[in-house]
Design a protein around this motif. Sequence first.
Motif, PDB file in Angstrom:
ATOM      1  N   ASN A 183       0.812  -1.223   0.000  1.00 46.14           N
ATOM      2  CA  ASN A 183       0.000   0.000   0.000  1.00 46.14           C
ATOM      3  C   ASN A 183       0.844   1.272   0.000  1.00 46.14           C
ATOM      4  OD1 ASN A 183      -2.330  -1.595   0.122  1.00 46.14           O
ATOM      5  ND2 ASN A 183      -2.252  -1.648   2.346  1.00 46.14           N
ATOM      6  N   ASN A 184       2.069   1.196  -0.508  1.00 48.93           N
ATOM      7  CA  ASN A 184       2.959   2.363  -0.609  1.00 48.93           C
ATOM      8  C   ASN A 184       3.119   3.091   0.717  1.00 48.93           C
ATOM      9  OD1 ASN A 184       3.591   1.985  -3.276  1.00 48.93           O
ATOM     10  ND2 ASN A 184       1.875   3.205  -4.000  1.00 48.93           N
ATOM     11  N   ARG A 185       3.320   2.352   1.766  1.00 47.14           N
ATOM     12  CA  ARG A 185       3.506   2.949   3.083  1.00 47.14           C
ATOM     13  C   ARG A 185       4.799   2.446   3.696  1.00 47.14           C
ATOM     14  NH1 ARG A 185      -0.706   6.065   4.686  1.00 47.14           N
ATOM     15  NH2 ARG A 185      -2.677   5.580   3.706  1.00 47.14           N
ATOM     16  N   GLY A 186       5.925   3.030   3.309  1.00 50.35           N
ATOM     17  CA  GLY A 186       7.194   2.687   3.919  1.00 50.35           C
ATOM     18  C   GLY A 186       7.974   1.635   3.163  1.00 50.35           C
ATOM     19  N   VAL A 187       8.971   1.087   3.842  1.00 47.61           N
ATOM     20  CA  VAL A 187       9.843   0.077   3.244  1.00 47.61           C
ATOM     21  C   VAL A 187       9.949  -1.115   4.196  1.00 47.61           C
ATOM     22  CG1 VAL A 187      11.219   1.694   1.911  1.00 47.61           C
ATOM     23  CG2 VAL A 187      11.909   1.155   4.223  1.00 47.61           C
ATOM     24  N   ILE A 188      10.263  -2.266   3.619  1.00 49.51           N
ATOM     25  CA  ILE A 188      10.517  -3.475   4.396  1.00 49.51           C
ATOM     26  C   ILE A 188      11.998  -3.772   4.297  1.00 49.51           C
ATOM     27  CG2 ILE A 188      10.088  -5.942   4.616  1.00 49.51           C
ATOM     28  CD1 ILE A 188       7.325  -5.458   3.424  1.00 49.51           C
ATOM     29  N   VAL A 189      12.667  -3.832   5.432  1.00 47.95           N
ATOM     30  CA  VAL A 189      14.088  -4.163   5.487  1.00 47.95           C
ATOM     31  C   VAL A 189      14.191  -5.611   5.937  1.00 47.95           C
ATOM     32  CG1 VAL A 189      16.303  -3.616   6.524  1.00 47.95           C
ATOM     33  CG2 VAL A 189      14.680  -1.796   6.066  1.00 47.95           C
ATOM     34  N   SER A 190      14.787  -6.435   5.099  1.00 48.76           N
ATOM     35  CA  SER A 190      14.941  -7.845   5.442  1.00 48.76           C
ATOM     36  C   SER A 190      16.421  -8.182   5.547  1.00 48.76           C
ATOM     37  CB  SER A 190      14.258  -8.737   4.403  1.00 48.76           C
ATOM     38  OG  SER A 190      14.824  -8.524   3.142  1.00 48.76           O
ATOM     39  N   SER A 191      16.745  -8.993   6.515  1.00 47.66           N
ATOM     40  CA  SER A 191      18.119  -9.440   6.700  1.00 47.66           C
ATOM     41  C   SER A 191      18.104 -10.928   6.982  1.00 47.66           C
ATOM     42  CB  SER A 191      18.780  -8.679   7.855  1.00 47.66           C
ATOM     43  OG  SER A 191      18.081  -8.928   9.055  1.00 47.66           O
ATOM     44  N   ARG A 192      19.270 -11.523   6.860  1.00 45.09           N
ATOM     45  CA  ARG A 192      19.371 -12.961   7.057  1.00 45.09           C
ATOM     46  C   ARG A 192      19.973 -13.252   8.426  1.00 45.09           C
ATOM     47  NH1 ARG A 192      22.276 -16.268   2.468  1.00 45.09           N
ATOM     48  NH2 ARG A 192      20.541 -15.412   1.330  1.00 45.09           N
ATOM     49  N   LYS A 193      19.292 -14.070   9.198  1.00 48.08           N
ATOM     50  CA  LYS A 193      19.810 -14.483  10.498  1.00 48.08           C
ATOM     51  C   LYS A 193      20.913 -15.512  10.283  1.00 48.08           C
ATOM     52  CE  LYS A 193      15.258 -14.161  12.646  1.00 48.08           C
ATOM     53  NZ  LYS A 193      14.215 -14.930  13.314  1.00 48.08           N
ATOM     54  N   SER A 194      21.935 -15.435  11.081  1.00 52.21           N
ATOM     55  CA  SER A 194      23.069 -16.333  10.874  1.00 52.21           C
ATOM     56  C   SER A 194      22.994 -17.601  11.712  1.00 52.21           C
ATOM     57  CB  SER A 194      24.371 -15.600  11.173  1.00 52.21           C
ATOM     58  OG  SER A 194      24.356 -15.131  12.500  1.00 52.21           O
ATOM     59  N   LYS A 195      22.222 -17.604  12.789  1.00 51.92           N
ATOM     60  CA  LYS A 195      22.211 -18.760  13.691  1.00 51.92           C
ATOM     61  C   LYS A 195      20.958 -19.621  13.530  1.00 51.92           C
ATOM     62  CE  LYS A 195      25.177 -16.601  17.058  1.00 51.92           C
ATOM     63  NZ  LYS A 195      25.382 -16.233  18.441  1.00 51.92           N
ATOM     64  N   VAL A 196      20.491 -19.780  12.316  1.00 50.26           N
ATOM     65  CA  VAL A 196      19.336 -20.630  12.039  1.00 50.26           C
ATOM     66  C   VAL A 196      19.822 -21.799  11.195  1.00 50.26           C
ATOM     67  CG1 VAL A 196      17.085 -20.732  10.903  1.00 50.26           C
ATOM     68  CG2 VAL A 196      17.758 -18.696  12.151  1.00 50.26           C
ATOM     69  N   GLU A 197      19.255 -22.959  11.427  1.00 50.91           N
ATOM     70  CA  GLU A 197      19.669 -24.151  10.699  1.00 50.91           C
ATOM     71  C   GLU A 197      19.484 -23.962   9.199  1.00 50.91           C
ATOM     72  OE1 GLU A 197      17.443 -24.210  13.148  1.00 50.91           O
ATOM     73  OE2 GLU A 197      18.441 -25.251  14.787  1.00 50.91           O
ATOM     74  N   ARG A 256      13.622  10.371   6.511  1.00 51.04           N
ATOM     75  CA  ARG A 256      14.702  10.638   7.455  1.00 51.04           C
ATOM     76  C   ARG A 256      14.658   9.722   8.670  1.00 51.04           C
ATOM     77  NH1 ARG A 256      16.105  16.996   7.949  1.00 51.04           N
ATOM     78  NH2 ARG A 256      16.639  17.309   5.771  1.00 51.04           N
ATOM     79  N   ARG A 257      13.472   9.520   9.224  1.00 51.02           N
ATOM     80  CA  ARG A 257      13.374   8.643  10.385  1.00 51.02           C
ATOM     81  C   ARG A 257      13.661   7.192  10.031  1.00 51.02           C
ATOM     82  NH1 ARG A 257       8.350  10.345  14.225  1.00 51.02           N
ATOM     83  NH2 ARG A 257       9.345  12.158  15.160  1.00 51.02           N
ATOM     84  N   SER A 258      13.236   6.757   8.856  1.00 45.83           N
ATOM     85  CA  SER A 258      13.520   5.386   8.441  1.00 45.83           C
ATOM     86  C   SER A 258      15.012   5.194   8.217  1.00 45.83           C
ATOM     87  CB  SER A 258      12.757   5.041   7.166  1.00 45.83           C
ATOM     88  OG  SER A 258      11.385   5.035   7.414  1.00 45.83           O
ATOM     89  N   ARG A 306      18.721   3.285  -1.514  1.00 43.73           N
ATOM     90  CA  ARG A 306      17.553   2.483  -1.872  1.00 43.73           C
ATOM     91  C   ARG A 306      16.315   2.927  -1.082  1.00 43.73           C
ATOM     92  NH1 ARG A 306      17.461  -2.218  -5.346  1.00 43.73           N
ATOM     93  NH2 ARG A 306      15.536  -3.269  -4.916  1.00 43.73           N
ATOM     94  N   ILE A 307      16.496   3.194   0.214  1.00 38.49           N
ATOM     95  CA  ILE A 307      15.382   3.674   1.036  1.00 38.49           C
ATOM     96  C   ILE A 307      14.869   5.006   0.498  1.00 38.49           C
ATOM     97  CG2 ILE A 307      14.792   4.596   3.313  1.00 38.49           C
ATOM     98  CD1 ILE A 307      16.629   2.448   4.506  1.00 38.49           C
ATOM     99  N   SER A 308      15.781   5.902   0.180  1.00 39.14           N
ATOM    100  CA  SER A 308      15.397   7.211  -0.332  1.00 39.14           C
ATOM    101  C   SER A 308      14.670   7.096  -1.667  1.00 39.14           C
ATOM    102  CB  SER A 308      16.637   8.088  -0.482  1.00 39.14           C
ATOM    103  OG  SER A 308      16.311   9.315  -1.033  1.00 39.14           O
ATOM    104  N   ALA A 309      15.144   6.221  -2.547  1.00 38.29           N
ATOM    105  CA  ALA A 309      14.516   6.049  -3.856  1.00 38.29           C
ATOM    106  C   ALA A 309      13.110   5.472  -3.725  1.00 38.29           C
ATOM    107  CB  ALA A 309      15.374   5.143  -4.734  1.00 38.29           C
ATOM    108  N   ILE A 310      12.915   4.552  -2.811  1.00 33.83           N
ATOM    109  CA  ILE A 310      11.583   3.959  -2.629  1.00 33.83           C
ATOM    110  C   ILE A 310      10.612   4.991  -2.074  1.00 33.83           C
ATOM    111  CG2 ILE A 310      10.277   2.275  -1.287  1.00 33.83           C
ATOM    112  CD1 ILE A 310      12.629   0.367  -1.657  1.00 33.83           C
TER     113      ILE A 310
END
Length: 145
Positions: free
Chosen positions: A60-74, A92-94, A118-122
Motif C-alpha cells: 500500500n505504498n507505506r514505507g519500506v521493508i528491510v529484510s536481513s538474514r539471520k546467521s544462527k538458524v539451521e 529521514r526517520r527510516s 535504496r530507502i530514499s529512492a523507494i
Amino acid sequence: MSAIASEDLLWLLVRNNHSFLTKRNGAQFSSEPNNLTNLHSFKYSGLACNKTIGITPAPNNRGVIVSSRKSKVESYKPAKSIHKVTLSKGTRRSAKSFCNSFTRAGYRPDLRKEALARISAIYQTQRPVKVHARKTSRRHAIKQK
C-alpha cells in the motif's frame, strides 16, 4: 547457507550462471532478492553472502521493508532465516532507524550508503504526484487580446 558451503564456494558456483543474471551490452545485472544495487558482484550478492540486506517497498505504498538474514538458524529452515522489519516513519526517520539497527550494530556496514540510497529512492516513488496547471506564455496571451 553457511552450514552448506562457504561464501566463496557459493560465489564460484553462481558467478557465471543463475536464473537472476541478465547480461546486456557487456554489463551484468542481477535481480536476485537482497541485492541492493542489482549489480552482479560478490559484495552485493544475495545468493552467496551469509549476511544480506534487502530493501523492498511495503504494501500500500507505506514505507519500506528491510529484510536481513539471520546467521544462527539451521540451513534446512530457510524460511525462518529471514528477519523482516517494516519502516514507515518517513525518509529521514527510516534512514536513522536503519542506521541504528543495522550498520552501527556491525551488520554489513559496507552496505550503508547503498541501503540509504535504496530507502530514499523507494520513498521518492511513494510520494503523490503533483499536478501542475499548464502555463501559457505571456507572449501568446498578449497577441490573442
